[in-house]
Each structure stands twice: as structure tokens, then as C-alpha cells.
Design a protein around this motif. Sequence first.
Motif, PDB file in Angstrom:
ATOM      1  N   LEU A 117      87.976  68.213  64.033  1.00  0.00           N
ATOM      2  CA  LEU A 117      87.169  68.731  65.136  1.00  0.00           C
ATOM      3  C   LEU A 117      85.690  68.451  64.923  1.00  0.00           C
ATOM      4  O   LEU A 117      84.977  68.111  65.868  1.00  0.00           O
ATOM      5  N   TRP A 118      85.215  68.589  63.698  1.00  0.00           N
ATOM      6  CA  TRP A 118      83.790  68.360  63.432  1.00  0.00           C
ATOM      7  C   TRP A 118      83.371  66.958  63.840  1.00  0.00           C
ATOM      8  O   TRP A 118      82.275  66.752  64.387  1.00  0.00           O
ATOM      9  N   LEU A 119      84.251  65.989  63.600  1.00  0.00           N
ATOM     10  CA  LEU A 119      83.944  64.605  63.957  1.00  0.00           C
ATOM     11  C   LEU A 119      83.948  64.431  65.470  1.00  0.00           C
ATOM     12  O   LEU A 119      83.110  63.713  66.032  1.00  0.00           O
ATOM     13  N   GLY A 120      84.885  65.086  66.141  1.00  0.00           N
ATOM     14  CA  GLY A 120      84.923  65.023  67.597  1.00  0.00           C
ATOM     15  C   GLY A 120      83.690  65.643  68.222  1.00  0.00           C
ATOM     16  O   GLY A 120      83.118  65.089  69.176  1.00  0.00           O
ATOM     17  N   VAL A 121      83.255  66.793  67.693  1.00  0.00           N
ATOM     18  CA  VAL A 121      82.048  67.450  68.208  1.00  0.00           C
ATOM     19  C   VAL A 121      80.826  66.565  67.983  1.00  0.00           C
ATOM     20  O   VAL A 121      79.999  66.372  68.883  1.00  0.00           O
ATOM     21  N   ALA A 122      80.714  66.019  66.769  1.00  0.00           N
ATOM     22  CA  ALA A 122      79.573  65.153  66.465  1.00  0.00           C
ATOM     23  C   ALA A 122      79.560  63.923  67.369  1.00  0.00           C
ATOM     24  O   ALA A 122      78.507  63.519  67.886  1.00  0.00           O
ATOM     25  N   SER A 123      80.722  63.335  67.589  1.00  0.00           N
ATOM     26  CA  SER A 123      80.799  62.118  68.406  1.00  0.00           C
ATOM     27  C   SER A 123      80.475  62.409  69.864  1.00  0.00           C
ATOM     28  O   SER A 123      79.765  61.630  70.527  1.00  0.00           O
ATOM     29  N   ALA A 124      80.995  63.532  70.392  1.00  0.00           N
ATOM     30  CA  ALA A 124      80.677  63.903  71.770  1.00  0.00           C
ATOM     31  C   ALA A 124      79.178  64.144  71.927  1.00  0.00           C
ATOM     32  O   ALA A 124      78.574  63.757  72.933  1.00  0.00           O
ATOM     33  N   GLY A 125      78.563  64.777  70.925  1.00  0.00           N
ATOM     34  CA  GLY A 125      77.119  64.993  70.973  1.00  0.00           C
ATOM     35  C   GLY A 125      76.348  63.690  70.950  1.00  0.00           C
ATOM     36  O   GLY A 125      75.369  63.516  71.689  1.00  0.00           O
ATOM     37  N   ALA A 178      89.032  58.962  67.289  1.00  0.00           N
ATOM     38  CA  ALA A 178      88.954  58.162  68.515  1.00  0.00           C
ATOM     39  C   ALA A 178      87.604  58.350  69.203  1.00  0.00           C
ATOM     40  O   ALA A 178      86.994  57.387  69.689  1.00  0.00           O
ATOM     41  N   LEU A 179      87.119  59.588  69.241  1.00  0.00           N
ATOM     42  CA  LEU A 179      85.807  59.837  69.834  1.00  0.00           C
ATOM     43  C   LEU A 179      84.702  59.170  69.027  1.00  0.00           C
ATOM     44  O   LEU A 179      83.692  58.730  69.588  1.00  0.00           O
ATOM     45  N   ALA A 180      84.890  59.087  67.708  1.00  0.00           N
ATOM     46  CA  ALA A 180      83.902  58.399  66.877  1.00  0.00           C
ATOM     47  C   ALA A 180      83.805  56.927  67.264  1.00  0.00           C
ATOM     48  O   ALA A 180      82.710  56.346  67.309  1.00  0.00           O
ATOM     49  N   VAL A 181      84.941  56.310  67.561  1.00  0.00           N
ATOM     50  CA  VAL A 181      84.933  54.918  68.022  1.00  0.00           C
ATOM     51  C   VAL A 181      84.209  54.825  69.374  1.00  0.00           C
ATOM     52  O   VAL A 181      83.428  53.900  69.612  1.00  0.00           O
ATOM     53  N   GLY A 182      84.472  55.793  70.257  1.00  0.00           N
ATOM     54  CA  GLY A 182      83.768  55.818  71.536  1.00  0.00           C
ATOM     55  C   GLY A 182      82.265  55.962  71.360  1.00  0.00           C
ATOM     56  O   GLY A 182      81.481  55.320  72.079  1.00  0.00           O
ATOM     57  N   ALA A 183      81.846  56.781  70.387  1.00  0.00           N
ATOM     58  CA  ALA A 183      80.413  56.947  70.122  1.00  0.00           C
ATOM     59  C   ALA A 183      79.794  55.653  69.618  1.00  0.00           C
ATOM     60  O   ALA A 183      78.673  55.291  69.997  1.00  0.00           O
ATOM     61  N   GLY A 188      76.466  50.692  70.928  1.00  0.00           N
ATOM     62  CA  GLY A 188      76.340  49.278  71.257  1.00  0.00           C
ATOM     63  C   GLY A 188      75.780  49.055  72.647  1.00  0.00           C
ATOM     64  O   GLY A 188      74.896  48.218  72.848  1.00  0.00           O
ATOM     65  N   VAL A 189      76.280  49.821  73.633  1.00  0.00           N
ATOM     66  CA  VAL A 189      75.818  49.648  75.018  1.00  0.00           C
ATOM     67  C   VAL A 189      74.346  50.019  75.151  1.00  0.00           C
ATOM     68  O   VAL A 189      73.541  49.268  75.724  1.00  0.00           O
ATOM     69  N   VAL A 190      73.964  51.195  74.622  1.00  0.00           N
ATOM     70  CA  VAL A 190      72.577  51.647  74.751  1.00  0.00           C
ATOM     71  C   VAL A 190      71.651  50.779  73.907  1.00  0.00           C
ATOM     72  O   VAL A 190      70.518  50.489  74.309  1.00  0.00           O
TER      73      VAL A 190
END
Length: 450
Positions: A117-125, A178-183, A188-190
Motif C-alpha cells: 500500500l505504501w508504494l501505491g500511495v506514493a505512486s498515486a501522489g 503497477a502504480l509505480a510503473v504508471g508513475a 516520462g511524459v511530463v
Amino acid sequence: MNVRSAGVINAGFKVLGAGLNFLLVPLYIGVYGLRVYGALSLLLSLSQYMSFLDLGFSAALVRESVRVRTVGDQRYFRLKRIAIGLLLGGGGAVTAIAALTSARWGPAVHLDHVDQLWLGVASAGVITVLTLASSCLSSAFVATLRFGHLNAYNLLRNLVPQLACVAAYTKLRGLGPALAVGAMAQCGVVGLQALLLAREERSLVRPALASRAAPLAAFLKDSFGFSAQTLVSSLTMPLLQTVVGARFGSQANGIVDASRRVLFAARGVLEAVFVPVFAHTTRLVEAADRGGLRRLAARVTAASATGALVLYGVLAITLTPLLAAWVGTETGARLEEVAGPLLVGVTFTCPHIGLYYVLAAMSAGRVVNIVAGLLSLLILALGFLPAFQSVRDVVLLYNAAMLAGAIVTLALGFWCLVWLRPAPALSAGAGGADPIETPGVAASGSAGLQ
């Protein structure tokens, strides 16, 4: 490019974005399942509360970008660095705290089942903070009427992390990784956007003309009203999803999120029609044309109300077969239990769309928008009370909140137009009221993978 053409392009891209988000939901539900999809949606909704960190940077940088291109004022570059630095620093700090404490607050919103969860929260942020920074970078496109560039980056910023996250989940089977990959995809985009914009703006830099002291307080003063009204309007759906997620779990939130996507895709088409209203209103405000403002407000309100009735009528008739064709009969039936009553609330957000943009061009009008939005949020926050015992009860509360906001906007808005003198928030010496920025459209969209 003139304002009318820019408005058409902007509206077209918004319709395209809403359509793509709509079409991709079956893929997300098929890969994640409703429970994980709901957890993903809730994580991103919670991260959207960091939108308060914008503090009007995006709107203010539009004007500064105009000034550097017209009179060579170099404050734009320093203020842009300050804005992005504050967003990354403040957002990074909030994200770190949320991630480190996620084991304590995660169970309270039914996220304790999320892997890492910590990684998901960090990635969403990270995704949300980068989205806010990208909005600051995009001020150059708004200032030069390049809505094609603006919306192309917005689509990339939206779709690339989503698809990267889905692809990673099929391999990793964990939402946090998975969210970390999205982050990383969002980085890359930004990063690409920042690199290309820096190359483009290199010719505008005049070190000898650089201002030694860019007044940050003045930079924010005129833009705070824009920031406040767009922030208030953009937090309504995240608050609804927070209430549902906290009270009824991730699966219930997944149903709400999928339902709102189909309904707001249709609403987005209606809202896109009113994108040029702000630019037209700005010209009337600058001319102090009270009669013209009242006539415009009456016309756009009538058009908005008509659009709301058409929206409700079409979706009420087609919702059941649409959901069945969209996500299948079984899942569609589950969504309809929420989407049916939610349609009423979404309809209540439509009768004052046009008037919202008219009011957004005036300082007093923005106060009306803020008051209406705060009232809606206050009513919706009552959903945390135990008296609301089902998702349907919370959705009905959302409907009441949207109705109250619509009534306040319409009543106080027309009172404002009748009794108060239209005065632009910005003096002509400061660059004038911006004829391009469309508050509400840009900020009402959900940050991150929405």
C-alpha cells in the motif's frame, strides 16, 4: 489562432478525452476486477486533495507567459521555477507522509488489502504532483492559444500512465508495483513536455532583462479566486468516492467510479459546448457591458437547462442497454443500481454550466461559485455519518448537494449580475483579464489516471 477556433479545438479534444476514458473502462474492470479497480480509483481520488497546492500557479503563469511574449517581461521564468519547485517540494512532502503512515489510515478507507500500500500511495501522489506541475508547464500553450498542444499533452498524461499501469498489473499482479510503473510513465511524459518546452522558450530568455525580485505574493493575489473556485468544483467527486470507499469498501467505490465515468463522459460533451463562454464574458466585463452580461447569462442558462433535460432524457432511456453493451449484462446491472440515481445528481450539475463561466470572469462571480461549491461539499461530507447506511443513500445525498449548489449558483449569480457592477479581477496594466483561461474545465477534470 483566434479565440473561436481555439475554443472549437479545445472542445473537440475534451470530447475525445471523455470518449477514450469511457471506452477503456471495460478493459480496466476486466484486468483489475471491481475491487482492485475501486482501490485504484480511491487512491487516485485521495491524491487529488493535493490540488490545493496549485495555489493559482497555473492561471497566473498564463498571464506571465503572455507578458514574456509581448513585452519581454522575464519574471515568467523565475515564477515558473518557483511554482514547480513549490509543487514538487510540497507535494513530495505530503506524499511521503501519506505513504509512511498508510498502514495506519489505510484500513479506515478499506485499502488494507492493497499489495504494498505504501508504494501505491506514493505512486498515486507522484502522478498527481506531476500532473499539477504539467499544468504549470502548459500555461505557455494556453497563453498562445495552442489548445491542440495542450490537449495532446493532457491525453498523453492521462492515457500513458493508465495503460502502463494496466500492462504492469497483468505481469506483477500487485496494485502498488503497477502504480509505480504508471508513475514512472508519468515522469516520462511530463519530462518530455518540460524538455520540449524549454527548447522552445530558449529564444525568449533575456538575462539582461531578468527581474531581480519576482513578487510571489502579487503573482498569487489575482489568481487565488480562480484557484479556489476550480479546487472546490474539482473535489466533489473525490469526496463522494472517499465517502463510499471509507464506508462501503473498494468494490462499492469501483461501481461508483465506473458509473460516474459513463455519466460524466456524456456531461463532458455538454460542457465542451460552453468552453467559449468565458472568453466572450471577459470581453463584456472589460467593456463594462452590464446589459450584454445579463443577456448572455440568460441565454447560456437557458441553453444549459435545455442541455440538462436532453442529457437526462437520453441517458434515462439508453442507460440500461448502454451499460450492458459497455461492460456486459451482469456487471452492467450492478452499475445501473448506482448509475440510475447518480444520473439525477449529474443532471443537477448541468443547468448552471454556462452561468458558471459567466461568473468566473468577475471577482464577485467567483465568490458565488466558491460559496456554491463549498455548500455542496459540506452537504456531501454528511455522508460519513452512520445515518447513511448504503451506497444509494450516499448517492442521493450527492444529488441533494448538487441541487443545492445549482440553486445557489443560479440565485446568487443572477443577483450578482443585476446588482453588482462587472469589474475584471485584473487591471489592464497587469495584462488584463485573461481571455483564454477557462477555469473549471481545466481543473474540474480529475488529476492522474482518471
